[in-house]
Design a protein around this motif. Structure first.
Motif, PDB file in Angstrom:
ATOM      1  N   LEU A 111       0.830  -1.203   0.000  1.00  0.00           N
ATOM      2  CA  LEU A 111       0.000   0.000   0.000  1.00  0.00           C
ATOM      3  C   LEU A 111       0.866   1.256   0.000  1.00  0.00           C
ATOM      4  O   LEU A 111       0.548   2.234  -0.691  1.00  0.00           O
ATOM      5  N   ASP A 112       1.970   1.232   0.753  1.00  0.00           N
ATOM      6  CA  ASP A 112       2.858   2.402   0.771  1.00  0.00           C
ATOM      7  C   ASP A 112       3.401   2.693  -0.625  1.00  0.00           C
ATOM      8  O   ASP A 112       3.436   3.847  -1.062  1.00  0.00           O
ATOM      9  N   ARG A 113       3.808   1.638  -1.327  1.00  0.00           N
ATOM     10  CA  ARG A 113       4.309   1.823  -2.692  1.00  0.00           C
ATOM     11  C   ARG A 113       3.173   2.259  -3.625  1.00  0.00           C
ATOM     12  O   ARG A 113       3.399   3.024  -4.576  1.00  0.00           O
ATOM     13  N   LEU A 114       1.981   1.759  -3.349  1.00  0.00           N
ATOM     14  CA  LEU A 114       0.829   2.144  -4.160  1.00  0.00           C
ATOM     15  C   LEU A 114       0.548   3.640  -4.007  1.00  0.00           C
ATOM     16  O   LEU A 114       0.267   4.327  -4.987  1.00  0.00           O
ATOM     17  N   VAL A 115       0.646   4.136  -2.786  1.00  0.00           N
ATOM     18  CA  VAL A 115       0.429   5.566  -2.536  1.00  0.00           C
ATOM     19  C   VAL A 115       1.477   6.397  -3.273  1.00  0.00           C
ATOM     20  O   VAL A 115       1.171   7.436  -3.868  1.00  0.00           O
ATOM     21  N   SER A 116       2.727   5.936  -3.250  1.00  0.00           N
ATOM     22  CA  SER A 116       3.790   6.646  -3.972  1.00  0.00           C
ATOM     23  C   SER A 116       3.523   6.637  -5.475  1.00  0.00           C
ATOM     24  O   SER A 116       3.715   7.653  -6.164  1.00  0.00           O
ATOM     25  N   TRP A 117       3.122   5.466  -5.984  1.00  0.00           N
ATOM     26  CA  TRP A 117       2.780   5.365  -7.414  1.00  0.00           C
ATOM     27  C   TRP A 117       1.652   6.318  -7.759  1.00  0.00           C
ATOM     28  O   TRP A 117       1.702   7.023  -8.770  1.00  0.00           O
ATOM     29  N   TRP A 118       0.638   6.348  -6.915  1.00  0.00           N
ATOM     30  CA  TRP A 118      -0.534   7.200  -7.113  1.00  0.00           C
ATOM     31  C   TRP A 118      -0.129   8.669  -7.174  1.00  0.00           C
ATOM     32  O   TRP A 118      -0.547   9.407  -8.060  1.00  0.00           O
ATOM     33  N   HIS A 119       0.691   9.080  -6.232  1.00  0.00           N
ATOM     34  CA  HIS A 119       1.084  10.489  -6.159  1.00  0.00           C
ATOM     35  C   HIS A 119       1.950  10.886  -7.350  1.00  0.00           C
ATOM     36  O   HIS A 119       1.959  12.052  -7.748  1.00  0.00           O
ATOM     37  N   GLY A 120       2.662   9.917  -7.932  1.00  0.00           N
ATOM     38  CA  GLY A 120       3.529  10.217  -9.055  1.00  0.00           C
ATOM     39  C   GLY A 120       2.849  10.140 -10.413  1.00  0.00           C
ATOM     40  O   GLY A 120       3.480  10.410 -11.441  1.00  0.00           O
ATOM     41  N   LEU A 121       1.562   9.790 -10.441  1.00  0.00           N
ATOM     42  CA  LEU A 121       0.842   9.677 -11.705  1.00  0.00           C
ATOM     43  C   LEU A 121       0.724  11.023 -12.412  1.00  0.00           C
ATOM     44  O   LEU A 121       0.516  12.063 -11.770  1.00  0.00           O
ATOM     45  N   GLU A 122       0.839  11.001 -13.726  1.00  0.00           N
ATOM     46  CA  GLU A 122       0.540  12.156 -14.559  1.00  0.00           C
ATOM     47  C   GLU A 122      -0.476  11.711 -15.611  1.00  0.00           C
ATOM     48  O   GLU A 122      -0.212  10.772 -16.368  1.00  0.00           O
ATOM     49  N   ILE A 123      -1.631  12.356 -15.611  1.00  0.00           N
ATOM     50  CA  ILE A 123      -2.712  11.950 -16.494  1.00  0.00           C
ATOM     51  C   ILE A 123      -3.049  13.098 -17.445  1.00  0.00           C
ATOM     52  O   ILE A 123      -3.370  14.208 -17.002  1.00  0.00           O
ATOM     53  N   LEU A 124      -2.951  12.829 -18.742  1.00  0.00           N
ATOM     54  CA  LEU A 124      -3.393  13.801 -19.735  1.00  0.00           C
ATOM     55  C   LEU A 124      -4.914  13.779 -19.729  1.00  0.00           C
ATOM     56  O   LEU A 124      -5.534  12.844 -20.239  1.00  0.00           O
ATOM     57  N   ALA A 125      -5.521  14.818 -19.126  1.00  0.00           N
ATOM     58  CA  ALA A 125      -6.949  14.769 -18.830  1.00  0.00           C
ATOM     59  C   ALA A 125      -7.811  15.602 -19.768  1.00  0.00           C
ATOM     60  O   ALA A 125      -9.036  15.429 -19.793  1.00  0.00           O
ATOM     61  N   ALA A 126      -7.227  16.531 -20.525  1.00  0.00           N
ATOM     62  CA  ALA A 126      -8.020  17.358 -21.434  1.00  0.00           C
ATOM     63  C   ALA A 126      -7.104  17.951 -22.493  1.00  0.00           C
ATOM     64  O   ALA A 126      -5.879  17.968 -22.340  1.00  0.00           O
ATOM     65  N   SER A 127      -7.716  18.437 -23.563  1.00  0.00           N
ATOM     66  CA  SER A 127      -6.965  19.091 -24.629  1.00  0.00           C
ATOM     67  C   SER A 127      -7.760  20.284 -25.132  1.00  0.00           C
ATOM     68  O   SER A 127      -8.950  20.432 -24.828  1.00  0.00           O
ATOM     69  N   GLY A 128      -7.107  21.121 -25.921  1.00  0.00           N
ATOM     70  CA  GLY A 128      -7.799  22.269 -26.489  1.00  0.00           C
ATOM     71  C   GLY A 128      -7.784  23.508 -25.621  1.00  0.00           C
ATOM     72  O   GLY A 128      -8.527  24.461 -25.897  1.00  0.00           O
TER      73      GLY A 128
END
Length: 216
Positions: A111-128
């Motif tokens: 879970l600790d590693r999962l939280v780190s992974w989560w916080h490091g996510l970058e999501i392209l969420a919109a364009s234009g």
């Protein structure tokens, strides 16, 4: 003594305010007008979310983004994050997808590693979006735990839609991704209306570049 107590209370309020300000996603607008959301706050450890992560079923986090400029023009988008605990391998299996359809998959051992992974996510969420303009960005995160029957339905839908026609449409590798994304998006859209257990909302404002320069 009273002055000391007032000072301590003031510091406590300021600290709480600073934590609240920091406890929200970050976003950036690229030169191409793409809006990237990153630094998602840790909702995985919260008591209303954590128990769902240990069921062995998929928990989906649906990200909805609305960006509004000074004229009232709105641009909408989002992304999807799936988390499932695999008891045999003792791993969290994760998938994150933005509007570009590219899936980022990883296996995380704790879970600790999962939280780190989560916080490091970058999501392209919109364009234009217009770079350099003022944008108010609202991020909604819905937590959607799947039931066992819904997970079986998802797997069956994947098999039915992707199995018989591996490359009947479009270039190789493109149609299956689009089909898969569309099916799961449909399931999520349905699930949000009836299965979302909690939703988090954050807002932030990106000031125009010329205002930043004038304020400095």
């Amino acid at each position: 003594m009273r002055r000391l107590l007032c000072t301590l209370l003031t510091l406590a309020v300021l600290a709480a305010g600073a934590l609240r300000a920091a406890d929200r996603p970050a976003f950036a607008i690229g030169r191409d007008g793409g809006l990237t959301v990153s630094g998602l706050p840790d909702v995985l450890s919260r008591p209303e979310v954590k128990p769902h992560l240990a069921t062995g079923l998929t928990t989906t986090f649906a990200v909805r983004v609305t960006a509004t400029d000074e004229t009232g023009k709105s641009v909408k988008g989002g992304g999807r994050i799936d988390v499932r605990w695999e008891p045999w391998d003792e791993m969290f299996l994760t998938t994150a997808v933005g509007i570009d359809g590219r899936a980022r998959r990883e296996s995380v051992p704790s879970l600790d590693r999962l939280v780190s992974w989560w916080h490091g996510l970058e999501i392209l969420a919109a364009s234009g979006l217009m770079p350099g303009a003022r944008w108010e960005v609202r991020v909604d995160l819905s937590v959607i735990p799947f039931s066992a029957s819904e997970q079986r339905d998802t797997q069956r839908w994947f098999a039915d839609s992707l199995g018989p026609k591996p490359s009947a449409q479009g270039p190789a590798g493109v149609a299956p991704q689009a089909s898969q994304s569309g099916i799961l998006d449909l399931l999520i859209a349905t699930s949000i209306k009836r299965r979302s257990v909690v939703r988090y909302t954050w807002t932030a404002v990106r000031e125009p570049e010329h205002r930043k320069g004038g304020a400095a």
